[in-house]
Design an enzyme around this catalytic site. Structure first.
Site, PDB file in Angstrom:
ATOM      1  N   GLU A   1      16.441  57.047  37.717  1.00 54.72           N
ATOM      2  CA  GLU A   1      15.197  57.067  38.492  1.00 54.72           C
ATOM      3  C   GLU A   1      14.611  58.460  38.423  1.00 54.72           C
ATOM      4  OE1 GLU A   1      16.049  56.213  42.584  1.00 54.72           O
ATOM      5  OE2 GLU A   1      17.533  57.816  42.756  1.00 54.72           O
TER       6      GLU A   1
ATOM      7  N   LYS B   1      19.563  57.220  51.584  1.00 53.79           N
ATOM      8  CA  LYS B   1      18.438  58.165  51.573  1.00 53.79           C
ATOM      9  C   LYS B   1      18.808  59.412  52.381  1.00 53.79           C
ATOM     10  CE  LYS B   1      13.377  58.131  51.601  1.00 53.79           C
ATOM     11  NZ  LYS B   1      13.233  58.416  50.164  1.00 53.79           N
TER      12      LYS B   1
ATOM     13  N   LEU C   1      17.740  54.684  44.489  1.00 57.28           N
ATOM     14  CA  LEU C   1      17.303  54.402  45.846  1.00 57.28           C
ATOM     15  C   LEU C   1      16.595  53.055  45.878  1.00 57.28           C
ATOM     16  CD1 LEU C   1      17.029  55.592  48.742  1.00 57.28           C
ATOM     17  CD2 LEU C   1      14.756  56.363  48.056  1.00 57.28           C
TER      18      LEU C   1
ATOM     19  N   TYR D   1      16.596  60.462  55.857  1.00 59.90           N
ATOM     20  CA  TYR D   1      15.159  60.596  56.099  1.00 59.90           C
ATOM     21  C   TYR D   1      14.439  59.356  55.586  1.00 59.90           C
ATOM     22  CZ  TYR D   1      14.216  61.702  51.158  1.00 59.90           C
ATOM     23  OH  TYR D   1      14.098  61.646  49.791  1.00 59.90           O
TER      24      TYR D   1
END
Length: 285
Positions: free
Chosen positions: A182, A149, A207, A33
């Site tokens: 993260e 992702k 990411l 996505y």
């Protein structure tokens, strides 16, 4: 006005926008996505998002379903039909529809494509930025390829829920060595006491945030010191500032970490300036 979604070649009212129950995104989380900011009715950093999309698809060996130009037309049309001025456009591409089997479906199976768009509350976002947000920490428990992702986000969902239950905006994943990787839906940053901006280096553990990339450009242009490296939770607790970045919230100062004040407990000057100037460095389409 009813929201409109693009689903495999058709623009449909959201209530009628459906995917097959044997879509591999539903059965296996077998897809990727992207989320792109919309500002003033224009897409922010579309080119960078599409480049990251192509990388994610290639890593999962899913064919790009159309050209970037064709995808851009769908993005802009979905934004137009939903009258989005400030918000997001969301894209999901899966390996397609096929009889349930863990192995890839037969060659020629068409990927599924869904695009939606919605307005976000700009006033609330500005208030969050002005007040700062809280984060909590959770153990890193995700697979080792979060640089892709993927729609496989269950650990992120659970982490975000933990944050919400503790009155925080975000959860930071912390690995066994005590280093922050993260956030559940953002990249993590600190500013050290001597003014260095620190964020984890690009590897399989985070990411490749598009907003992160733009902030790196800003730091270079403004001559601020940058260190791309892992930082520990202990470093975060004693840092001058902390903040998070993502496409849907741009940049939010962090003022509490695990219930303790972050920095001096108020948004830091560097975070405020980076958020203020962000759209001067972003690309528009």
């Amino acid at each position: 006005m009813s929201r409109i979604a693009y689903v495999n070649g058709r623009y449909l009212p959201l209530a009628r926008a459906m995917v097959n129950i044997e879509d591999r995104g539903y059965q296996f989380s077998d897809g990727v996505y992207e989320v792109c900011e919309v500002s003033g009715g224009r897409l922010v950093d579309e080119r960078r998002h599409v480049e990251r999309l192509q990388r994610s698809l290639a890593e999962l060996r899913i064919a790009m379903p159309m050209s970037p130009n064709a995808l851009s037309v769908i993005f802009h049309e979905t934004v137009r039909r939903n009258r989005v001025r400030w918000g997001i456009v969301y894209l999901q591409i899966t390996r397609g529809v096929s009889r349930r089997d863990h192995a890839f479906p037969p060659p020629g199976t068409a990927p599924s494509v869904v695009v939606t768009a919605c307005n976000l509350d700009l006033a609330n976002a500005e208030k969050l930025a002005a007040d700062g947000v809280a984060v909590v920490t959770v153990p890193e428990n995700r697979w080792e390829r979060v640089d892709i992702k993927s729609v496989s986000l269950l650990p992120n969902v659970l982490a975000k829920q933990i944050a919400r239950e503790q009155g925080a905006r975000e959860a930071w994943f912390v690995d066994r060595a005590g280093r922050v990787t993260e956030g559940s839906s953002s990249n993590a940053w600190i500013v050290t006491r001597d003014g260095k901006v620190v964020t984890r280096q690009l590897d399989h553990g985070i990411l490749r945030g598009i907003t992160r990339t733009v902030v790196l450009d800003m730091l270079a242009a403004q001559g601020l010191k940058l260190e791309e490296r892992a930082f520990t939770l202990d470093e975060a607790h004693v840092a001058r500032e902390a903040f998070i970045t993502s496409a849907s919230q741009i940049l939010l100062p962090v003022v509490r970490i695990d219930g303790k004040p972050g920095g001096n407990g108020a948004p830091g000057l560097i975070a405020i300036a980076l958020r203020r100037d962000f759209h001067k460095f972003a690309e528009y389409s």
